[in-house]
Design a protein around this motif. Structure first.
Motif, mmCIF file in Angstrom:
data_model
loop_
_atom_site.group_PDB
_atom_site.id
_atom_site.type_symbol
_atom_site.label_atom_id
_atom_site.label_comp_id
_atom_site.label_asym_id
_atom_site.label_seq_id
_atom_site.Cartn_x
_atom_site.Cartn_y
_atom_site.Cartn_z
ATOM 1 N N ASP A 518 0.760 -1.070 -0.005
ATOM 2 C CA ASP A 518 -0.199 0.140 0.156
ATOM 3 C C ASP A 518 0.899 1.032 -0.086
ATOM 4 N N PRO A 519 0.803 1.880 -1.052
ATOM 5 C CA PRO A 519 1.743 3.314 -1.158
ATOM 6 C C PRO A 519 1.440 4.281 0.031
ATOM 7 N N LYS A 520 -0.064 4.209 0.554
ATOM 8 C CA LYS A 520 -0.108 5.181 1.783
ATOM 9 C C LYS A 520 0.433 4.740 2.951
ATOM 10 N N SER A 521 1.009 3.490 3.066
ATOM 11 C CA SER A 521 1.619 2.982 4.219
ATOM 12 C C SER A 521 3.024 3.366 4.250
ATOM 13 N N LEU A 522 3.619 4.056 3.203
ATOM 14 C CA LEU A 522 4.975 4.366 3.033
ATOM 15 C C LEU A 522 5.348 5.882 3.563
ATOM 16 N N ALA A 523 6.536 6.172 3.757
ATOM 17 C CA ALA A 523 6.977 7.425 4.143
ATOM 18 C C ALA A 523 7.532 7.839 3.059
ATOM 19 N N TRP A 524 7.162 8.830 2.466
ATOM 20 C CA TRP A 524 7.881 9.611 1.217
ATOM 21 C C TRP A 524 8.472 10.859 1.411
ATOM 22 N N GLU A 525 9.687 10.964 0.870
ATOM 23 C CA GLU A 525 10.281 12.383 1.096
ATOM 24 C C GLU A 525 11.237 12.418 -0.217
ATOM 25 N N ALA A 526 11.438 13.730 -0.660
ATOM 26 C CA ALA A 526 12.497 14.025 -1.683
ATOM 27 C C ALA A 526 13.780 13.532 -1.327
ATOM 28 N N PHE A 527 14.609 13.223 -2.156
ATOM 29 C CA PHE A 527 15.938 12.555 -2.174
ATOM 30 C C PHE A 527 16.751 13.367 -3.018
ATOM 31 N N ILE A 528 18.058 13.661 -2.363
ATOM 32 C CA ILE A 528 19.065 14.165 -3.377
ATOM 33 C C ILE A 528 20.224 13.164 -3.205
ATOM 34 N N PRO A 529 20.818 12.632 -4.250
ATOM 35 C CA PRO A 529 21.956 11.844 -3.909
ATOM 36 C C PRO A 529 23.110 12.622 -3.664
ATOM 37 N N ALA A 530 24.099 11.942 -2.736
ATOM 38 C CA ALA A 530 25.146 12.762 -2.354
ATOM 39 C C ALA A 530 25.962 13.138 -3.559
ATOM 40 N N THR A 531 25.914 12.329 -4.704
ATOM 41 C CA THR A 531 26.917 12.461 -5.865
ATOM 42 C C THR A 531 26.214 13.468 -6.649
ATOM 43 N N ALA A 532 24.822 14.035 -6.511
ATOM 44 C CA ALA A 532 24.016 14.677 -7.718
ATOM 45 C C ALA A 532 24.881 16.186 -7.811
ATOM 46 N N LYS A 533 25.149 16.294 -9.076
ATOM 47 C CA LYS A 533 25.983 17.487 -9.570
ATOM 48 C C LYS A 533 25.018 18.722 -9.334
ATOM 49 N N VAL A 534 23.551 18.560 -9.579
ATOM 50 C CA VAL A 534 22.738 19.740 -9.194
ATOM 51 C C VAL A 534 21.779 19.301 -8.116
ATOM 52 N N LYS A 535 21.720 20.029 -7.206
ATOM 53 C CA LYS A 535 20.923 19.715 -5.893
ATOM 54 C C LYS A 535 19.568 20.423 -6.131
ATOM 55 N N SER A 536 18.706 19.530 -6.889
ATOM 56 C CA SER A 536 17.293 19.750 -7.186
ATOM 57 C C SER A 536 16.325 18.882 -6.863
ATOM 58 N N THR A 537 15.107 19.268 -6.514
ATOM 59 C CA THR A 537 14.114 18.339 -6.250
ATOM 60 C C THR A 537 12.795 18.665 -7.320
ATOM 61 N N LEU A 538 12.336 17.508 -7.492
ATOM 62 C CA LEU A 538 11.255 17.377 -8.462
ATOM 63 C C LEU A 538 9.885 18.122 -7.794
ATOM 64 N N LYS A 539 9.347 19.044 -8.572
ATOM 65 C CA LYS A 539 8.135 19.737 -8.031
ATOM 66 C C LYS A 539 6.840 18.832 -8.169
ATOM 67 N N ALA A 540 6.906 18.190 -7.169
ATOM 68 C CA ALA A 540 5.624 17.121 -7.201
ATOM 69 C C ALA A 540 5.592 16.567 -5.926
ATOM 70 N N ASN A 541 4.243 16.459 -5.552
ATOM 71 C CA ASN A 541 3.952 15.821 -4.052
ATOM 72 C C ASN A 541 3.282 14.570 -3.993
ATOM 73 N N ILE A 542 3.509 13.702 -3.074
ATOM 74 C CA ILE A 542 2.748 12.669 -2.834
ATOM 75 C C ILE A 542 1.353 12.895 -2.099
ATOM 76 N N ASP A 543 0.185 12.823 -2.366
ATOM 77 C CA ASP A 543 -0.817 13.142 -1.770
ATOM 78 C C ASP A 543 -1.310 12.171 -0.918
ATOM 79 N N SER A 544 -2.633 12.317 -0.090
ATOM 80 C CA SER A 544 -3.083 11.486 0.819
ATOM 81 C C SER A 544 -3.465 10.110 0.231
ATOM 82 N N SER A 545 -3.551 10.031 -1.007
ATOM 83 C CA SER A 545 -4.278 8.719 -1.745
ATOM 84 C C SER A 545 -3.060 8.083 -2.574
#
Length: 779
Positions: A518-545
């Motif tokens: 169940d995706p709703k049972s998971l903890a979701w968070e933005a993730f930036i790898p330590a090796t990323a050349k550009v520290k960027s996040t996806l402009k999107a959210n995981i909603d309640s469903s």
């Protein structure tokens, strides 16, 4: 790619290309049997069927039918239907696609055709890909030379498709060699050299696994080193230490092993200094036999012991194995593209110079050689019913060389009885057109395709010698859950768009423990790898469903999400690109990176753009910031960048462009509009429109100077009948815009959609520069 589900209907969008309604009963059709993939039922070019023809004659009783469907691949057969890749049309209107025929009569039942686009493919030079049929559903899969990966029902209904070039940065090559898909349970696996975005920006020979029903990307894998060539070496599925794996040769000259369930690269053995194209074979489940070489570099045939190693953890990458530590034998016989065929303890191959040879699989010793032609290009032997069936590129004495014209040429088709120390030719006929593809056999019939026709030889009706269907493989029970798998693993959204996510838990070997976490049972968070050349996040959210919802922000973004369930973790990555209009002048980029070789400061190009990383940098130029072509890597001297959606259409692209150099030495620069490249050609002093360099390429004289900015403008207009016109104009920046178009190119079968993009070609260390990019709707 977006997938939405309602009750028993799957309305789908794949790669932003098309909505297709799929009924589940239609998708899950009855199981089928036959010659389902390029390498046949044993994955090695052999079949256990008997009762196949011993002698054939063109136009005689043994020829059941022929069809005007030119191609360069291997047909596949199931459920009384034959599927083949082929070409229809001429010149700029040549289209490639898949055709379906009645396997008994040759009557064409349906075809799906696609334009080639933005490629440097030279036709009639090497084999193309072959379709693949799913035994469980009867659905058929193809990857075209232009990178369209598609899934069709047996009746020809498009179920899903991806534009691998515009979505994943697939590169094209003049040789046109293209991978054929392979099915493993719920996955369809293919490969290509791609230059995507972010960590996948560097060009690599990658494998991609898609859900065969929905088209969702499940995993991707880069098991090799930097590629030296593209490869169409077919994956061979097997088992290793309780894992479902595949073995393949790669464009870096290595043999690799990959976990087929999660894409983890287990090991690689570097064996050749150039890319390997021929498919390998697995003998007795303990050794791999491979062949390699190029027309210019001597190769060999080798056998290696399958390494029993794997990395401590998947993130460590594959274990690099010393080839000397696993070497079993080698033989001087070589070829660049014709694959090996295996039957029991005998390996059959055709050398580059047209010699059919037999080798002992245990020792590598040559048993015999039989000279059949002066060269061979791709086609591999088929072993069945105690005979070898083989097509040779050209009929002896009728060689055409490495050109793209086969007018009046003929290929040769042989049936040969192999013996312990010699081989006997049973039948030899000339076929209309050259032979690039391998023959296949099923139900008492042998099929072979040439650059002119598709032929069927054999006996009518059902064959009593059909081989028994192999017993179903027994898969192990999964162990405890150790990881999460988010599907799709890579997404592409527009502002405000939403996407349901599926999550599986997998054990340590990659087998599914829980198909529906169940995706709703998971903890979701933005993730930036330590090796990323550009520290960027996806402009999107995981909603309640547990829906992934892109924000309505009109700025592009890219990044990753991590899902966690206790100690279990999974990752996905994605991009959000805005709708039209698009605009970028690069002035807000901070030049915080340093190129030590040139002591130059730069910024990385926009992260969500496909194919931009390492090919372009944002630098200062004439007091402004502009996109600057890099010149330090010769592999990237030709660069295409995609900045929008593959389903975009009816728009105008404008940009300022410039080339470094002098009056005798300049480069090429331009933009991409709806799968057409519009370029200022430096050394040729032309304004050019092209889509395939061999088939659609028109230009007019245009004098322009190095180190001067010019403005380029282009639009594509498509009429209701499918014809279109590409219009472009160029002028010195700051001068008034010309009222007339500089060039207008008509195309009868016009591209109806395509991502806008940029193009730079700097083969002589002369940089090109692009600035002030706008993409606006027409009218």
């Amino acid at each position: 790619m977006i997938c939405k589900r309602k009750s028993n209907v799957l309305p789908l969008v794949f790669g932003g290309l098309a909505w297709v309604g799929v009924s589940l009963p239609q998708v899950w059709a009855a199981p089928v049997a036959g010659w389902l993939g390029w390498r046949g039922p044993n994955q090695n070019g052999s079949s256990e069927e008997t009762g196949l023809p011993t002698k054939v004659e063109v136009g005689g009783k043994s020829q059941l039918w022929s069809s005007e469907f030119p191609g360069q691949g291997t047909p596949v057969i199931a459920g009384g239907k034959l599927y083949a890749m082929g070409y229809v049309g001429e010149g700029a209107d040549l289209q490639e696609g898949i055709g379906c025929f009645d396997a008994e009569t040759g009557k064409k039942q349906w075809q799906q055709l696609y334009n080639d686009f933005l490629s440097d493919t030279i036709y009639l030079r090497y084999a193309t890909s072959s379709p693949t049929i799913d035994a469980a559903t009867g659905n058929v899969y193809m990857q075209g030379t232009q990178g369209i990966l598609g899934c069709f029902s047996a009746s020809g209904k498009l179920l899903w498709q991806h534009s691998m070039m515009e979505e994943f940065g697939r590169l094209t090559f003049p040789n046109g060699r293209t991978a054929s898909p392979v099915i493993d349970r719920d996955l369809v696996i293919t490969r290509a050299v791609t230059a995507n975005w972010g960590a996948q920006g560097p060009a690599a020979d990658r494998f991609y696994a898609f859900d065969k029903i929905t088209g969702d990307l499940v995993w991707d894998s880069n098991p090799g080193d930097k590629p030296k060539d593209n490869s169409f070496s077919h994956p061979v599925l097997g088992w290793l230490n309780g894992k479902r794996v595949f073995y393949a040769a790669c464009g870096d000259g290595s043999i690799v092993c990959v976990n087929a369930r999660n894409g983890a690269a287990l090991w690689r053995v570097p064996v050749f200094k150039a890319g390997i194209n021929a498919s390998l074979v697995v003998h007795n489940n303990d050794k791999i036999i491979a062949i390699f070489g190029t027309p210019y570099e001597k190769g060999e045939t080798i056998a290696i012991k399958i390494p029993n190693v794997e990395p401590a953890k998947p993130s460590d990458g594959p274990v690099v194995v010393d080839p000397a530590s696993v070497a079993l034998w080698h033989n001087e016989l070589s070829t660049s593209t014709s694959s090996l065929t295996l039957h029991e303890d005998r390996v059959y191959l055709v050398t580059e110079t047209g010699e059919l040879c037999a080798l002992d699989a245990n020792t590598g010793k040559t048993a015999w050689k039989l000279k059949l032609g002066i060269e061979q290009r791709n086609a591999s032997p088929l072993f069945a019913d105690g005979k070898l069936y083989l097509s040779i590129l050209n009929e002896p004495g009728n060689a055409k060389g490495d050109d793209s014209s086969d007018a009046g040429s003929k290929g040769a088709f042989y049936i040969i009885r192999p013996g312990p120390s010699e081989a006997k030719i049973l039948s030899h006929v000339a076929l209309e057109g050259r032979c690039f593809g391998s023959p296949c056999a099923y139900n008492g019939k042998v099929y072979v395709q040439t650059t002119k026709k598709l032929y069927c030889f054999g006996s009518k009706g059902r064959n009593r010698g059909l081989a028994a269907e192999p017993a179903a493989e027994k898969w192990p029970q999964p162990g405890p859950a150790k990881q999460l798998q988010i599907i799709p693993s890579e997404v592409f959204l527009k502002p405000g768009q939403s996407l349901p996510l599926r999550v599986r838990s997998l054990d340590a070997n990659g087998f599914t423990v829980d198909e529906n976490v169940d995706p709703k049972s998971l903890a979701w968070e933005a993730f930036i790898p330590a090796t990323a050349k550009v520290k960027s996040t996806l402009k999107a959210n995981i909603d309640s469903s547990a829906m992934l919802v892109a924000t309505s922000d009109s700025l592009p973004s890219a990044g990753m999400f991590q899902a966690s369930l206790g100690d279990l973790h999974g990752f996905m990555r994605g991009r959000v690109l805005p709708n039209l209009p698009l605009k970028n002048d690069f002035e807000d980029f901070k030049l915080s990176e340093t190129n030590p070789a040139e002591d130059a400061t730069f910024a990385y190009p926009p992260l969500p753009w496909i194919g931009a990383r390492f090919k372009f940098e944002v630098r200062e130029r004439d007091g402004n910031k502009s996109l600057t072509k890099t010149i330090d890597n010769k592999f990237f001297q030709r660069a295409q960048v995609f900045i929008g959606h593959a389903d975009m259409k009816n728009y105008t692209v404008e940009a300022d462009v410039q080339s470094d150099g002098n009056k005798r030495k300049m480069s090429d620069v331009g933009v991409i509009n709806q799968r057409y490249a519009v370029l200022l050609k430096g050394n040729e002093q032309k304004l050019e429109v092209n889509s395939n360099l061999e088939r659609l390429r028109e230009a007019v004289p245009f004098k322009w100077l190095p180190n001067e900015w010019y403005h380029l403008k282009t639009r594509v207009d498509v009429a209701a009948d499918g014809s279109g016109t590409v219009r472009a104009k160029a002028w010195k920046r700051g001068d008034p815009e010309p009222s007339a178009w500089t060039i207008e190119v008509a195309h009868r079968s016009a591209h109806r959609n395509g991502s806008p993009g940029l193009f730079g070609f700097a083969p002589q260390d002369m940089r090109v520069f692009i600035d002030n990019i706008t993409v606006t709707p027409n009218d």
